[in-house]
Design a protein around this motif. Structure first.
Motif, PDB file in Angstrom:
ATOM      1  N   LEU A 282      56.932-116.387  63.298  1.00  0.00           N
ATOM      2  CA  LEU A 282      57.046-115.841  61.946  1.00  0.00           C
ATOM      3  C   LEU A 282      57.831-116.785  61.049  1.00  0.00           C
ATOM      4  O   LEU A 282      58.928-117.221  61.395  1.00  0.00           O
ATOM      5  CB  LEU A 282      57.753-114.478  61.985  1.00  0.00           C
ATOM      6  CG  LEU A 282      57.990-113.809  60.627  1.00  0.00           C
ATOM      7  CD1 LEU A 282      56.663-113.365  60.002  1.00  0.00           C
ATOM      8  CD2 LEU A 282      58.943-112.616  60.768  1.00  0.00           C
TER       9      LEU A 282
ATOM     10  N   CYS B 161      51.560-109.213  60.895  1.00  0.00           N
ATOM     11  CA  CYS B 161      51.160-107.810  60.794  1.00  0.00           C
ATOM     12  C   CYS B 161      49.873-107.562  61.581  1.00  0.00           C
ATOM     13  O   CYS B 161      49.756-106.585  62.331  1.00  0.00           O
ATOM     14  CB  CYS B 161      50.980-107.436  59.329  1.00  0.00           C
ATOM     15  SG  CYS B 161      50.387-105.777  59.044  1.00  0.00           S
TER      16      CYS B 161
ATOM     17  N   CYS C 260      58.557-108.976  65.452  1.00  0.00           N
ATOM     18  CA  CYS C 260      57.979-110.253  65.879  1.00  0.00           C
ATOM     19  C   CYS C 260      58.782-110.864  67.026  1.00  0.00           C
ATOM     20  O   CYS C 260      58.208-111.436  67.963  1.00  0.00           O
ATOM     21  CB  CYS C 260      57.912-111.218  64.696  1.00  0.00           C
ATOM     22  SG  CYS C 260      56.616-110.802  63.506  1.00  0.00           S
TER      23      CYS C 260
ATOM     24  N   ASP D  62      53.449-113.641  57.193  1.00  0.00           N
ATOM     25  CA  ASP D  62      53.730-112.206  57.291  1.00  0.00           C
ATOM     26  C   ASP D  62      52.457-111.402  57.561  1.00  0.00           C
ATOM     27  O   ASP D  62      52.454-110.470  58.364  1.00  0.00           O
ATOM     28  CB  ASP D  62      54.393-111.710  56.006  1.00  0.00           C
ATOM     29  CG  ASP D  62      55.837-112.166  55.871  1.00  0.00           C
ATOM     30  OD1 ASP D  62      56.349-112.813  56.806  1.00  0.00           O
ATOM     31  OD2 ASP D  62      56.462-111.876  54.835  1.00  0.00           O
TER      32      ASP D  62
ATOM     33  N   HIS E 290      52.990-104.244  56.732  1.00  0.00           N
ATOM     34  CA  HIS E 290      54.303-103.892  57.259  1.00  0.00           C
ATOM     35  C   HIS E 290      55.117-103.291  56.115  1.00  0.00           C
ATOM     36  O   HIS E 290      55.377-103.938  55.124  1.00  0.00           O
ATOM     37  CB  HIS E 290      54.999-105.128  57.832  1.00  0.00           C
ATOM     38  CG  HIS E 290      55.991-104.778  58.896  1.00  0.00           C
ATOM     39  ND1 HIS E 290      55.603-104.393  60.166  1.00  0.00           N
ATOM     40  CD2 HIS E 290      57.335-104.722  58.881  1.00  0.00           C
ATOM     41  CE1 HIS E 290      56.677-104.138  60.893  1.00  0.00           C
ATOM     42  NE2 HIS E 290      57.745-104.319  60.134  1.00  0.00           N
TER      43      HIS E 290
ATOM     44  N   THR F 238      52.543-100.802  59.836  1.00  0.00           N
ATOM     45  CA  THR F 238      52.932-101.343  61.134  1.00  0.00           C
ATOM     46  C   THR F 238      54.415-101.119  61.436  1.00  0.00           C
ATOM     47  O   THR F 238      54.833-101.317  62.577  1.00  0.00           O
ATOM     48  CB  THR F 238      52.575-102.837  61.240  1.00  0.00           C
ATOM     49  OG1 THR F 238      53.038-103.537  60.078  1.00  0.00           O
ATOM     50  CG2 THR F 238      51.073-103.017  61.368  1.00  0.00           C
ATOM     51  N   VAL F 239      55.205-100.722  60.443  1.00  0.00           N
ATOM     52  CA  VAL F 239      56.561-100.256  60.749  1.00  0.00           C
ATOM     53  C   VAL F 239      56.467 -98.988  61.595  1.00  0.00           C
ATOM     54  O   VAL F 239      57.067 -98.882  62.676  1.00  0.00           O
ATOM     55  CB  VAL F 239      57.367 -99.984  59.468  1.00  0.00           C
ATOM     56  CG1 VAL F 239      58.696 -99.292  59.799  1.00  0.00           C
ATOM     57  CG2 VAL F 239      57.645-101.276  58.706  1.00  0.00           C
TER      58      VAL F 239
ATOM     59  N   ASN G 187      61.931-103.738  61.305  1.00  0.00           N
ATOM     60  CA  ASN G 187      61.609-104.711  60.269  1.00  0.00           C
ATOM     61  C   ASN G 187      60.789-105.836  60.903  1.00  0.00           C
ATOM     62  O   ASN G 187      60.755-105.997  62.133  1.00  0.00           O
ATOM     63  CB  ASN G 187      62.863-105.243  59.590  1.00  0.00           C
ATOM     64  CG  ASN G 187      63.848-105.856  60.565  1.00  0.00           C
ATOM     65  OD1 ASN G 187      63.552-106.862  61.199  1.00  0.00           O
ATOM     66  ND2 ASN G 187      65.016-105.249  60.708  1.00  0.00           N
ATOM     67  N   LEU G 188      60.120-106.615  60.081  1.00  0.00           N
ATOM     68  CA  LEU G 188      59.143-107.574  60.600  1.00  0.00           C
ATOM     69  C   LEU G 188      59.767-108.619  61.525  1.00  0.00           C
ATOM     70  O   LEU G 188      59.204-108.889  62.604  1.00  0.00           O
ATOM     71  CB  LEU G 188      58.395-108.238  59.431  1.00  0.00           C
ATOM     72  CG  LEU G 188      57.159-109.052  59.810  1.00  0.00           C
ATOM     73  CD1 LEU G 188      56.145-108.210  60.567  1.00  0.00           C
ATOM     74  CD2 LEU G 188      56.505-109.641  58.545  1.00  0.00           C
TER      75      LEU G 188
ATOM     76  N   ASP H  61      49.582-108.960  52.850  1.00  0.00           N
ATOM     77  CA  ASP H  61      50.987-109.116  52.482  1.00  0.00           C
ATOM     78  C   ASP H  61      51.068-109.701  51.078  1.00  0.00           C
ATOM     79  O   ASP H  61      50.346-110.638  50.742  1.00  0.00           O
ATOM     80  CB  ASP H  61      51.728-110.029  53.454  1.00  0.00           C
ATOM     81  CG  ASP H  61      53.220-110.065  53.166  1.00  0.00           C
ATOM     82  OD1 ASP H  61      53.930-109.149  53.623  1.00  0.00           O
ATOM     83  OD2 ASP H  61      53.682-110.977  52.462  1.00  0.00           O
TER      84      ASP H  61
ATOM     85  N   HIS I   1      59.208-115.908  57.785  1.00  0.00           N
ATOM     86  CA  HIS I   1      59.330-114.700  56.975  1.00  0.00           C
ATOM     87  C   HIS I   1      59.329-115.030  55.485  1.00  0.00           C
ATOM     88  O   HIS I   1      59.895-116.034  55.055  1.00  0.00           O
ATOM     89  CB  HIS I   1      60.620-113.980  57.346  1.00  0.00           C
ATOM     90  CG  HIS I   1      60.632-112.531  56.956  1.00  0.00           C
ATOM     91  ND1 HIS I   1      59.481-111.814  56.705  1.00  0.00           N
ATOM     92  CD2 HIS I   1      61.658-111.661  56.772  1.00  0.00           C
ATOM     93  CE1 HIS I   1      59.803-110.577  56.395  1.00  0.00           C
ATOM     94  NE2 HIS I   1      61.114-110.460  56.415  1.00  0.00           N
TER      95      HIS I   1
END
Length: 293
Positions: A270, A282, A263, A278, A216, A244-245, A258-259, A138, A272
């Protein structure tokens, strides 16, 4: 229906200023993207009117953030996003959460940003082996230039176990910081940190033994990695990227990927916009997908 701040914050700064000036919104700090987004959100611009201000690049940013393929007419895509905003307003990110992946029509004005970054190579996790080694990555960036990485985190996984973690602050090639409000990093935090090329031997070593790189919204992190490597005159890793999306949408049929949403769905802690958090999230998404299979 007011536009959610999460979607407004995907617009470039100039676009936000144009909206504020056109609608004669008063006493707005035009130096603060957060304040501009909050003002437009409170004013309540109709979605159809909003469409006139969105560029194709900004539309692609929205698609990437929400995990929607950007195929077809971009106006149709934004209308779809806005329709989903209306139907799911309470399930979208809270108003105080700002997305990381921002693309602006200004981005080519920044030196070092490459317009011809090689495409991401995607593979399915099942084709890479259940116990294969991978590295989740990330980046946080300082400005709209993809070469402006100011933080990187790498999490190495073997099987379903995290075996290594690393995080580095990076001194970007410019003092300009557009996204401090997202990640909390400013020039004072990185002024005395190494440049990317100085850190590359340590970063590159983390990829040893890995079969792929996970990220992600992988197109963003891959393009940052490529731009930084090109600017530093070093050879990037030739590993494929796993997004990972896409993985989350395929594995759990999530409409929003979205992350924070993924999560929450998986119960992964997370923080963010903190690169270490992040990247670990992931990595855990890939592990969960492996276990799900």
């Amino acid at each position: 229906m007011n536009l959610n701040i999460a979607i407004l914050s995907l617009l470039g700064r100039d676009t936000l200023k144009r909206i504020i000036l056109d609608f004669k919104l008063k006493n707005i700090d035009l130096r603060s993207k957060k304040k501009m987004c909050e003002a437009i959100h409170s004013f309540g611009i109709p979605p159809k009117t909003f469409l006139r201000y969105v560029s194709e690049l900004e539309a692609k940013a929205m698609c990437g953030y929400y995990g929607i393929a950007d195929k077809g007419n971009y106006t149709d895509i934004i209308e779809l996003l806005l329709r989903e905003e209306t139907q799911n307003i309470n399930r979208i990110l809270p108003d105080n959460v700002f997305p990381k992946r921002t693309i602006s029509s200004q981005q080519n004005s920044y030196p070092g940003l490459q317009s011809s970054v090689p495409p991401v190579l995607f593979k399915n996790v099942e084709n890479l082996g259940q116990y294969g080694c991978f590295v989740a990555i990330d980046f946080e960036t300082a400005d709209y230039g993809r070469d402006s990485a100011c933080s990187i985190a790498l999490v190495k996984v073997l099987g379903d176990q995290i075996i290594d973690r690393a995080q580095f602050l990076i001194r970007p090639p410019r003092r300009t910081f557009e996204f401090t409000y997202l990640h909390g990093i400013s020039w004072k935090h990185v002024a005395n940190e190494p440049k990317f090329h100085e850190l590359w031997p340590q970063i590159h070593k983390k990829f040893e033994g890995a079969e792929f790189i996970a990220a992600h919204n992988a197109s963003f992190d891959q393009s940052v990695l490529m731009a930084c490597c090109q600017n530093a005159d070093v050879s990037p890793p030739t590993l494929p990227f796993q997004c990972t999306v896409r993985l989350a949408r395929k594995t759990w049929k999530l409409r929003r990927a979205n992350l924070p949403t993924v999560c929450t769905f998986l119960g992964i802690p997370l923080k963010h916009h903190d690169a270490a958090s992040d990247a670990e999230a992931c990595a855990k998404i890939v592990i969960a997908a492996r276990q799900n299979g």
